[in-house]
Scaffold this motif. Structure first.
Motif, mmCIF file in Angstrom:
data_model
loop_
_atom_site.group_PDB
_atom_site.id
_atom_site.type_symbol
_atom_site.label_atom_id
_atom_site.label_comp_id
_atom_site.label_asym_id
_atom_site.label_seq_id
_atom_site.Cartn_x
_atom_site.Cartn_y
_atom_site.Cartn_z
ATOM 1 N N PRO A 33 -12.432 -16.000 13.448
ATOM 2 C CA PRO A 33 -11.893 -16.309 14.726
ATOM 3 C C PRO A 33 -13.185 -15.627 15.660
ATOM 4 C CG PRO A 33 -10.318 -15.302 13.431
ATOM 5 C CD PRO A 33 -11.535 -15.341 12.456
ATOM 6 N N HIS A 34 -13.058 -16.106 16.612
ATOM 7 C CA HIS A 34 -13.906 -15.637 17.735
ATOM 8 C C HIS A 34 -13.136 -14.226 18.457
ATOM 9 C CE1 HIS A 34 -15.982 -19.487 17.989
ATOM 10 N NE2 HIS A 34 -17.128 -18.583 18.227
ATOM 11 N N GLU A 35 -14.110 -13.300 18.632
ATOM 12 C CA GLU A 35 -13.662 -12.021 19.159
ATOM 13 C C GLU A 35 -12.579 -11.993 20.271
ATOM 14 O OE1 GLU A 35 -16.749 -8.993 19.421
ATOM 15 O OE2 GLU A 35 -17.478 -9.649 17.361
ATOM 16 N N PHE A 36 -12.888 -12.968 21.173
ATOM 17 C CA PHE A 36 -11.849 -13.093 22.341
ATOM 18 C C PHE A 36 -10.657 -13.201 22.106
ATOM 19 C CE2 PHE A 36 -13.393 -17.594 21.961
ATOM 20 C CZ PHE A 36 -12.314 -17.948 22.105
ATOM 21 N N LEU A 37 -10.258 -13.644 20.771
ATOM 22 C CA LEU A 37 -8.956 -14.015 20.448
ATOM 23 C C LEU A 37 -8.213 -12.663 20.192
ATOM 24 C CD1 LEU A 37 -9.414 -16.790 17.947
ATOM 25 C CD2 LEU A 37 -8.546 -17.246 20.444
ATOM 26 N N SER A 38 -8.825 -11.556 20.118
ATOM 27 C CA SER A 38 -8.301 -10.404 19.810
ATOM 28 C C SER A 38 -8.768 -9.415 20.970
ATOM 29 C CB SER A 38 -8.402 -9.938 18.308
ATOM 30 O OG SER A 38 -9.838 -9.638 18.126
ATOM 31 N N ASP A 88 -4.242 -3.892 30.261
ATOM 32 C CA ASP A 88 -3.188 -2.825 30.082
ATOM 33 C C ASP A 88 -3.369 -2.070 28.911
ATOM 34 O OD1 ASP A 88 -2.351 -4.791 28.319
ATOM 35 O OD2 ASP A 88 -0.237 -5.063 28.915
ATOM 36 N N GLY A 89 -4.413 -2.319 28.032
ATOM 37 C CA GLY A 89 -4.580 -1.683 26.717
ATOM 38 C C GLY A 89 -4.185 -2.359 25.632
ATOM 39 N N SER A 90 -3.296 -3.330 25.923
ATOM 40 C CA SER A 90 -2.796 -4.049 24.501
ATOM 41 C C SER A 90 -3.711 -4.915 23.915
ATOM 42 C CB SER A 90 -1.558 -4.885 24.952
ATOM 43 O OG SER A 90 -1.749 -5.777 25.906
ATOM 44 N N THR A 91 -3.477 -5.355 22.851
ATOM 45 C CA THR A 91 -4.479 -6.614 22.129
ATOM 46 C C THR A 91 -4.073 -7.742 22.180
ATOM 47 O OG1 THR A 91 -5.310 -4.706 20.855
ATOM 48 C CG2 THR A 91 -5.640 -6.881 20.030
ATOM 49 N N LEU A 92 -4.471 -8.755 22.680
ATOM 50 C CA LEU A 92 -4.270 -10.242 22.771
ATOM 51 C C LEU A 92 -3.799 -10.620 21.255
ATOM 52 C CD1 LEU A 92 -3.763 -12.506 24.621
ATOM 53 C CD2 LEU A 92 -6.295 -13.272 23.814
ATOM 54 N N GLN A 93 -2.694 -11.294 21.029
ATOM 55 C CA GLN A 93 -2.219 -11.799 19.834
ATOM 56 C C GLN A 93 -2.683 -13.047 19.162
ATOM 57 O OE1 GLN A 93 2.167 -11.807 19.758
ATOM 58 N NE2 GLN A 93 2.128 -10.230 21.185
ATOM 59 N N ALA A 94 -3.502 -13.515 19.941
ATOM 60 C CA ALA A 94 -4.225 -14.861 19.706
ATOM 61 C C ALA A 94 -4.702 -15.066 18.199
ATOM 62 C CB ALA A 94 -5.190 -15.284 20.823
ATOM 63 N N GLU A 95 -5.669 -14.050 17.818
ATOM 64 C CA GLU A 95 -6.085 -13.810 16.285
ATOM 65 C C GLU A 95 -5.133 -13.923 15.488
ATOM 66 O OE1 GLU A 95 -9.374 -11.457 13.639
ATOM 67 O OE2 GLU A 95 -8.862 -10.695 15.469
ATOM 68 N N GLU A 96 -4.017 -13.205 15.357
ATOM 69 C CA GLU A 96 -2.905 -13.353 14.763
ATOM 70 C C GLU A 96 -2.360 -14.729 14.414
ATOM 71 O OE1 GLU A 96 0.353 -10.554 15.047
ATOM 72 O OE2 GLU A 96 -1.072 -9.138 15.980
ATOM 73 N N ILE A 97 -1.979 -15.427 15.782
ATOM 74 C CA ILE A 97 -1.639 -16.679 15.784
ATOM 75 C C ILE A 97 -2.826 -17.676 15.056
ATOM 76 C CG2 ILE A 97 -0.921 -18.732 17.007
ATOM 77 C CD1 ILE A 97 -0.205 -16.468 19.262
ATOM 78 N N TYR A 98 -3.889 -17.662 15.331
ATOM 79 C CA TYR A 98 -4.854 -18.278 14.604
ATOM 80 C C TYR A 98 -4.733 -18.190 13.008
ATOM 81 C CZ TYR A 98 -9.734 -19.837 13.480
ATOM 82 O OH TYR A 98 -10.843 -20.231 12.777
ATOM 83 N N LEU A 145 -7.786 -24.931 16.768
ATOM 84 C CA LEU A 145 -6.995 -23.724 16.439
ATOM 85 C C LEU A 145 -7.021 -22.797 17.238
ATOM 86 C CD1 LEU A 145 -7.076 -23.398 12.501
ATOM 87 C CD2 LEU A 145 -5.122 -23.917 13.772
ATOM 88 N N GLU A 146 -8.401 -22.214 17.974
ATOM 89 C CA GLU A 146 -8.525 -21.294 18.828
ATOM 90 C C GLU A 146 -7.850 -21.409 20.033
ATOM 91 O OE1 GLU A 146 -12.773 -20.880 18.883
ATOM 92 O OE2 GLU A 146 -12.644 -19.248 17.532
ATOM 93 N N ARG A 147 -7.980 -22.566 20.750
ATOM 94 C CA ARG A 147 -7.446 -23.079 21.860
ATOM 95 C C ARG A 147 -5.751 -22.992 21.811
ATOM 96 N NH1 ARG A 147 -11.168 -27.557 21.896
ATOM 97 N NH2 ARG A 147 -9.313 -29.109 21.476
ATOM 98 N N TYR A 148 -5.149 -23.507 20.639
ATOM 99 C CA TYR A 148 -3.708 -23.503 20.516
ATOM 100 C C TYR A 148 -3.623 -21.971 20.277
ATOM 101 C CZ TYR A 148 0.512 -23.065 17.872
ATOM 102 O OH TYR A 148 1.801 -22.497 17.530
ATOM 103 N N ALA A 149 -4.172 -21.235 19.577
ATOM 104 C CA ALA A 149 -3.782 -19.601 19.384
ATOM 105 C C ALA A 149 -3.842 -18.938 20.822
ATOM 106 C CB ALA A 149 -4.714 -19.023 18.445
#
Length: 174
Positions: A47-52, A57-67, A88-92
């Motif tokens: 997965p691309h790095e932008f997914l995580s 606010d310091g949190s991590t985007l959950q898109a990589e997990e969903i992917y 898949l990346e767009r959906y995540a």
């Protein structure tokens, strides 16, 4: 030049391979059938790095997990090679952004102050979240259509789309 007003994806959806086979393959074309779960899988594209990415606010985007969850599900049912990593990346990403907007609505409430009049207005996160949710549903429908067209058996187990609400509820608990 005149463009079609209905756009991509308009028209009748393709029938599932299983339905075609049961109806005697009315079109007469060769059916490509995948048997679940005996089909050999492929390695998950990174997965691309932008997914995580770290959020403001310091949190991590959950898109990589969903992917990863969605890809694992596709691999389990033998359709991972049929769905593009970009889809898949767009959906995540849309799913993760929807969850993020829901979290912000929970944190900040349903109302905001208008920047000029200072009167109460609906929180902008509500409409943004609705837009991301609609995009995620459309993208999921594309993914599931690919699954439906390529699977020869019915699939009745829980899918990653079903788990999105569970993920949202887990995020609220902290």
């Amino acid at each position: 030049m005149r463009l079609c007003p209905t756009g991509t994806g308009a028209g009748r959806k393709k029938s599932a391979v299983k339905e075609k086979a049961e109806n005697g393959n009315p079109g007469g074309r060769r059916l490509e059938v995948l048997d679940i779960p005996e089909v050999e899988g492929v390695d998950m594209p990174k997965p691309h790095e932008f997914l995580s990415a770290e959020q403001r606010d310091g949190s991590t985007l959950q898109a990589e997990e969903i992917y990863k969850e969605t890809w694992e599900w596709l691999k389990k049912i033998g359709c991972a090679a049929k769905v593009s990593p970009q889809l898949l990346e767009r959906y995540a990403m849309c799913s993760a952004r929807w969850i993020q907007c829901e979290e912000m609505t929970n944190r900040m409430g349903f109302l905001s102050k208008h920047p000029i009049t200072q009167k109460p207005i609906p929180s902008p996160f509500i409409n943004i979240g609705i837009n991301y949710m609609n995009q995620a549903v459309r993208l999921w429908n594309e993914i599931f259509q690919i699954v439906k067209e390529n699977c020869s058996t019915d699939y009745g187990e829980v899918s990653p789309q079903d788990d999105l609400m569970e993920r949202l509820l887990r995020a609220r608990k902290g």
